[in-house]
Design a protein around this motif. Sequence first.
Motif, PDB file in Angstrom:
ATOM      1  N   THR A  11       0.842  -1.195   0.000  1.00  0.00           N
ATOM      2  CA  THR A  11       0.000   0.000   0.000  1.00  0.00           C
ATOM      3  C   THR A  11       0.874   1.241   0.000  1.00  0.00           C
ATOM      4  N   PRO A  12       0.913   1.996  -1.103  1.00  0.00           N
ATOM      5  CA  PRO A  12       1.854   3.127  -1.193  1.00  0.00           C
ATOM      6  C   PRO A  12       1.652   4.168  -0.101  1.00  0.00           C
ATOM      7  N   GLU A  13       0.406   4.407   0.300  1.00  0.00           N
ATOM      8  CA  GLU A  13       0.136   5.398   1.333  1.00  0.00           C
ATOM      9  C   GLU A  13       0.742   5.012   2.685  1.00  0.00           C
ATOM     10  N   ASP A  14       0.994   3.716   2.884  1.00  0.00           N
ATOM     11  CA  ASP A  14       1.513   3.239   4.167  1.00  0.00           C
ATOM     12  C   ASP A  14       3.038   3.247   4.240  1.00  0.00           C
ATOM     13  N   VAL A  15       3.712   3.172   3.092  1.00  0.00           N
ATOM     14  CA  VAL A  15       5.162   2.972   3.144  1.00  0.00           C
ATOM     15  C   VAL A  15       5.977   4.117   2.552  1.00  0.00           C
ATOM     16  N   ASP A  21       5.522   3.159 -13.162  1.00  0.00           N
ATOM     17  CA  ASP A  21       5.115   1.999 -13.952  1.00  0.00           C
ATOM     18  C   ASP A  21       4.833   0.853 -12.997  1.00  0.00           C
ATOM     19  N   ARG A  22       4.361  -0.255 -13.546  1.00  0.00           N
ATOM     20  CA  ARG A  22       4.009  -1.381 -12.672  1.00  0.00           C
ATOM     21  C   ARG A  22       5.214  -1.888 -11.896  1.00  0.00           C
ATOM     22  N   GLY A  23       6.400  -1.798 -12.504  1.00  0.00           N
ATOM     23  CA  GLY A  23       7.600  -2.202 -11.799  1.00  0.00           C
ATOM     24  C   GLY A  23       7.862  -1.367 -10.558  1.00  0.00           C
ATOM     25  N   THR A  24       7.419  -0.104 -10.568  1.00  0.00           N
ATOM     26  CA  THR A  24       7.559   0.739  -9.386  1.00  0.00           C
ATOM     27  C   THR A  24       6.878   0.093  -8.195  1.00  0.00           C
ATOM     28  N   TRP A  25       5.668  -0.390  -8.423  1.00  0.00           N
ATOM     29  CA  TRP A  25       4.935  -1.032  -7.331  1.00  0.00           C
ATOM     30  C   TRP A  25       5.639  -2.308  -6.878  1.00  0.00           C
ATOM     31  N   HIS A  26       6.114  -3.130  -7.815  1.00  0.00           N
ATOM     32  CA  HIS A  26       6.786  -4.377  -7.433  1.00  0.00           C
ATOM     33  C   HIS A  26       8.015  -4.098  -6.564  1.00  0.00           C
ATOM     34  N   ILE A  69       0.891   6.315  -7.616  1.00  0.00           N
ATOM     35  CA  ILE A  69       0.945   4.860  -7.682  1.00  0.00           C
ATOM     36  C   ILE A  69      -0.438   4.272  -7.448  1.00  0.00           C
ATOM     37  N   ARG A  70      -1.189   4.861  -6.517  1.00  0.00           N
ATOM     38  CA  ARG A  70      -2.556   4.390  -6.274  1.00  0.00           C
ATOM     39  C   ARG A  70      -3.412   4.530  -7.534  1.00  0.00           C
ATOM     40  N   HIS A  71      -3.285   5.645  -8.233  1.00  0.00           N
ATOM     41  CA  HIS A  71      -4.044   5.860  -9.473  1.00  0.00           C
ATOM     42  C   HIS A  71      -3.719   4.779 -10.495  1.00  0.00           C
TER      43      HIS A  71
END
Length: 325
Positions: free
Chosen positions: A12-16, A42-47, A309-311
């Motif tokens: 969860t980007p808002e948490d970290v 990009d999706r790799g950012t989240w991974h 990232i959430r978007h």
Amino acid sequence: MKSIVQDRYGPTPEDVLRLAEIDTPTIRSDEVLVRVHAASVDRGTWHVMAGLPYPIRMAGFGLRRPRSANPGRALAGTVHIVGAGVTGFKPGDEVFGIGSGSFAEYAHARPDKLSLKPENLAFGEAAAVPVSGITALQAVRDHGRVRAGQKVLIVGASGGVGSFAVQIAKACGAEVTAVCSTSKLDLVRALGADHVIDYTRADIADGQGRYDVILDIGGNRRLSRLRGALTPTGRLVIVGGETDGRWLGGIDRQLRAHALSPFVGQNLGTFVASENSADLTAIRELIESGKVTPAIDRTYPLNEVAAAIRHMLDGRTCGKVVITI
């Protein structure tokens, strides 16, 4: 300098993720320090942020906690300092490419992952290109081996990689059919797709068409369905794949494609993109010639990286999400 930082993995980007003041990076003799004007998500950012699926941690990103406190990678900016062993770049050069910790005012990068910024793009537009553009180029050119006159199906055509892949395949002279949801049909038409399929209303494997090349970008369709839409000797290139699995996260479908490929007439496979300046230069030339244009969905300031990232995670993006700094 101002930078996004994270102390632990988490989905969860808002948490970290948080904005903080940290020291400006120091560079090695074989690196450059870039004053970042824009970055992209990009999706790799989240991974990288989440540390999922778990094998990504063993690939050098840190086993228990992130090795880098900033998950940003794609960037566009101005060279600030060059290491003693660097040739080819000098302070003041406008560049784009892939660095480390690009959600910040400064980031360090290797020169073999940078290229001069396209002259006809602003920094925000250029920042949208590196990761997704390289992946799309290699998918179309190297693994799909797309040639003029071929029929190409691109699943996930409205996303970051897909929006570049449509344009690059058209530049190769292919007849492109793009697959996306209803709200994104106009975008892929504007990118130059010859035909569009709304996957909420039609099945790509309905027997009405066969394709020489299928690029499945971030999808989850069964291999049997994809093979049913290929010509007997066609090529399937799986570019990513997303499930909730913490160990494989969609990679299992890619592994099955590799295992099956030697036993069928079709070529089934996947790849990991190679980040290099030569392909950045190739994309720059396509952009400067007017054949490729980044599709920007939305722009966020540095302090709203988590929201950006959430978007993206919510699946509403058409093209790329950019961070201005």
